[in-house]
Design a protein around this motif. Structure first.
Motif, mmCIF file in Angstrom:
data_model
loop_
_atom_site.group_PDB
_atom_site.id
_atom_site.type_symbol
_atom_site.label_atom_id
_atom_site.label_comp_id
_atom_site.label_asym_id
_atom_site.label_seq_id
_atom_site.Cartn_x
_atom_site.Cartn_y
_atom_site.Cartn_z
ATOM 1 N N GLY A 246 0.815 -1.198 0.000
ATOM 2 C CA GLY A 246 0.000 0.000 0.000
ATOM 3 C C GLY A 246 0.850 1.250 0.000
ATOM 4 N N TYR A 247 0.165 2.386 -0.086
ATOM 5 C CA TYR A 247 0.824 3.689 -0.066
ATOM 6 C C TYR A 247 1.185 4.059 1.378
ATOM 7 N N LYS A 248 2.276 4.789 1.542
ATOM 8 C CA LYS A 248 2.663 5.266 2.857
ATOM 9 C C LYS A 248 2.311 6.749 2.968
ATOM 10 N N LEU A 249 1.595 7.103 4.036
ATOM 11 C CA LEU A 249 1.133 8.466 4.250
ATOM 12 C C LEU A 249 1.497 8.925 5.656
ATOM 13 N N CYS A 250 1.362 10.221 5.894
ATOM 14 C CA CYS A 250 1.426 10.758 7.256
ATOM 15 C C CYS A 250 0.536 11.988 7.319
ATOM 16 N N LEU A 251 0.263 12.465 8.528
ATOM 17 C CA LEU A 251 -0.572 13.640 8.736
ATOM 18 C C LEU A 251 0.281 14.795 9.247
ATOM 19 N N ARG A 252 -0.174 16.007 8.949
ATOM 20 C CA ARG A 252 0.479 17.219 9.461
ATOM 21 C C ARG A 252 -0.591 18.119 10.057
ATOM 22 N N MET A 253 -0.345 18.594 11.268
ATOM 23 C CA MET A 253 -1.291 19.489 11.939
ATOM 24 C C MET A 253 -0.612 20.815 12.253
ATOM 25 N N HIS A 254 -1.310 21.914 11.924
ATOM 26 C CA HIS A 254 -0.901 23.251 12.323
ATOM 27 C C HIS A 254 -1.918 23.775 13.338
ATOM 28 N N LEU A 255 -1.437 24.408 14.397
ATOM 29 C CA LEU A 255 -2.299 25.222 15.244
ATOM 30 C C LEU A 255 -2.030 26.665 14.821
ATOM 31 N N GLN A 256 -2.939 27.225 14.017
ATOM 32 C CA GLN A 256 -2.720 28.547 13.447
ATOM 33 C C GLN A 256 -2.697 29.602 14.555
ATOM 34 N N LEU A 257 -1.778 30.541 14.435
ATOM 35 C CA LEU A 257 -1.558 31.541 15.467
ATOM 36 C C LEU A 257 -2.703 32.562 15.503
ATOM 37 N N PRO A 258 -2.884 33.247 16.626
ATOM 38 C CA PRO A 258 -3.923 34.273 16.703
ATOM 39 C C PRO A 258 -3.757 35.384 15.676
ATOM 40 N N SER A 259 -2.529 35.589 15.189
ATOM 41 C CA SER A 259 -2.278 36.652 14.211
ATOM 42 C C SER A 259 -2.331 36.162 12.772
ATOM 43 N N ALA A 260 -2.617 34.887 12.541
ATOM 44 C CA ALA A 260 -2.618 34.350 11.177
ATOM 45 C C ALA A 260 -3.758 34.963 10.370
ATOM 46 N N PRO A 261 -3.491 35.428 9.137
ATOM 47 C CA PRO A 261 -4.563 36.015 8.318
ATOM 48 C C PRO A 261 -5.537 34.946 7.845
ATOM 49 N N ARG A 262 -6.830 35.243 7.933
ATOM 50 C CA ARG A 262 -7.933 34.425 7.398
ATOM 51 C C ARG A 262 -8.170 33.115 8.144
ATOM 52 N N CYS A 263 -7.176 32.600 8.874
ATOM 53 C CA CYS A 263 -7.377 31.307 9.537
ATOM 54 C C CYS A 263 -6.878 31.348 10.982
ATOM 55 N N ALA A 264 -6.932 32.523 11.601
ATOM 56 C CA ALA A 264 -6.446 32.666 12.976
ATOM 57 C C ALA A 264 -7.209 31.735 13.911
ATOM 58 N N ASN A 265 -6.448 31.069 14.799
ATOM 59 C CA ASN A 265 -7.018 30.199 15.836
ATOM 60 C C ASN A 265 -7.806 29.025 15.241
ATOM 61 N N TYR A 266 -7.328 28.488 14.142
ATOM 62 C CA TYR A 266 -7.903 27.283 13.549
ATOM 63 C C TYR A 266 -6.898 26.135 13.615
ATOM 64 N N ILE A 267 -7.421 24.918 13.653
ATOM 65 C CA ILE A 267 -6.603 23.723 13.451
ATOM 66 C C ILE A 267 -6.594 23.422 11.962
ATOM 67 N N SER A 268 -5.403 23.341 11.376
ATOM 68 C CA SER A 268 -5.253 22.930 9.984
ATOM 69 C C SER A 268 -4.768 21.484 9.959
ATOM 70 N N LEU A 269 -5.297 20.695 9.020
ATOM 71 C CA LEU A 269 -4.968 19.272 8.971
ATOM 72 C C LEU A 269 -4.730 18.852 7.528
ATOM 73 N N PHE A 270 -3.584 18.217 7.273
ATOM 74 C CA PHE A 270 -3.191 17.850 5.913
ATOM 75 C C PHE A 270 -2.659 16.414 5.873
ATOM 76 N N VAL A 271 -2.712 15.836 4.675
ATOM 77 C CA VAL A 271 -2.177 14.497 4.413
ATOM 78 C C VAL A 271 -0.979 14.638 3.477
ATOM 79 N N HIS A 272 0.099 13.893 3.750
ATOM 80 C CA HIS A 272 1.291 13.881 2.900
ATOM 81 C C HIS A 272 1.573 12.445 2.451
ATOM 82 N N THR A 273 1.989 12.272 1.199
ATOM 83 C CA THR A 273 2.522 10.980 0.772
ATOM 84 C C THR A 273 3.973 10.870 1.234
#
Length: 383
Positions: A246-273
């Motif tokens: 099968g394919y090998k994957l991993c996850l990446r999580m950002h805790l966006q900073l209070p000063s981040a434009p458009r996505c302040a104080n959000y959890i960002s979640l991504f998949v990487h091969t």
């Protein structure tokens, strides 16, 4: 065409020359929209890392300075967010060149950080002589008074005794260094063996997930404190496989900073091969459906996970066969979940956050067993 209709026709003619409102260049009206959306050097684009908007012609310069872009340490090849690199050089990088601790006493040697301890051991006598010479220079710069004469003589005798003791200690240190070098080689070999076994165990463990991965993020309160204090929080999960093979994957999580434009104080979640054991046997780009969830750890029947389902997009770099251990491009959600929502239900329990990823490959989606499964597209965010 009648002359009285000419002005009305020119106002709508697809072949008429019109000006781009951004770059002030002229194009046929039929080509203007394509130009403004995909070609104009002054069209607005967003940085994939910090999400700041800028013109396309400014993007390259921004990418060279973006504080949230990934960069590689020139000494140890570690990948870090650019904002973290200065502290990495000053405190953590074991290969960064640093001056000797005794530089103020005249030692001009520079070495990698992990060689400093050995340098201090090997040059103990030389360093002490440098200190003694500095002390002599300082004492000679003063005009001794009758009150200071006895103290100066005593200080000189102390320095001479110290140098005599250093000769003996130097021989002892050399013997210890020889023994230590022998022991170090044995320890290094054992460490390499343990590291190889750990890597093998991690790879075998990754193959057991079979497309269903639960990521336990322990000590999550520490990450939340860093986010509140405007310190970048970027976390990568261990790798996992979608099957065997099968394919090998991993996850990446950002805790966006209070000063981040458009996505302040959000959890960002991504998949990487990732590069995996079976890549030569698989079809690329990776195609399938990915279900991402932050799990509600409440007890009872009223559990409400935060969940999104996305289809892969084969034309994106995020799903191509990776050319390094982890594909730097990921795919997922910049605004997966507000950080404040973590407190509305029991998403954090025993200071642990649980993230689940369920991957269904294209072959499984085409199987009759998957009938009735209708994934919902993601927002198409890539980072």
């Amino acid at each position: 065409m009648e002359l009285r209709h000419l002005e009305h026709h020119l106002a709508a003619c697809e072949f008429a020359s019109v000006e781009c409102g951004l770059c002030q260049q002229f194009f046929q009206r039929s080509q203007l929209q394509q130009h403004m959306e995909a070609e104009c050097p002054r069209r607005l684009v967003s940085c994939e890392n910090c999400l700041v908007e800028m013109s396309y012609e400014e993007r390259l310069g921004h990418e060279q300075t973006c504080p949230l872009a990934y960069v590689t340490c020139e000494y140890c090849q570690t990948d870090l967010v650019r904002k973290q690199m200065a502290d990495h050089y000053d405190m953590d990088c074991y290969k960064a060149p640093i001056p000797c601790t005794y530089t103020h006493f005249g030692c001009k040697e520079k070495m990698q950080r992990n060689d400093l301890a050995r340098h201090l051991q090997e040059f103990t006598q030389a360093h002490m002589r440098m200190m003694a010479q500095t002390l002599r220079s300082v004492s000679s710069s003063f005009t001794p008074t009758s009150h200071m004469a006895s103290q100066t003589q005593s200080l000189k005798e102390t320095v001479e005794q110290l140098e005599a003791r250093l000769v003996i200690q130097d021989h002892q240190i050399r013997e210890l260094i020889a023994k230590m070098q022998n022991q170090t080689s044995v320890v290094t070999e054992l460490k390499n063996t343990v590291r190889a076994l750990e890597d093998k165990f991690t790879e075998v463990e990754a193959q057991q997930y079979n497309g269903v991965f639960i990521w336990k993020i322990n000590h999550f309160s520490a990450h939340l404190r860093n986010q509140e204090e405007e310190r970048p929080v970027v976390i990568h999960s261990p790798g996992f496989y979608t099957g065997k093979p099968g394919y090998k994957l991993c996850l990446r999580m950002h805790l966006q900073l209070p000063s981040a434009p458009r996505c302040a104080n959000y959890i960002s979640l991504f998949v990487h091969t990732m590069q995996g054991e079976y890549d030569n046997l698989l079809h690329w780009p990776f195609q399938g459906t990915i279900r991402l969830s932050i799990l509600d750890q409440s007890e009872g029947s009223s559990i409400q996970d935060q969940e999104e389902i996305m289809d892969t997009k084969p034309d994106l770099l995020a799903f191509q066969r990776p050319t390094m251990a982890r594909n730097p491009k990921g795919f997922g959600y910049v605004t997966f979940m507000p950080i404040l929502a973590l407190r509305q239900r029991m998403f954090i329990k025993n200071d642990t956050l649980l993230v689940r990823c369920i991957v269904t490959t294209q072959a499984e989606l085409n199987s009759p067993r998957r009938e009735g499964f209708h994934p919902r597209n993601s927002d198409g965010s890539t980072l």
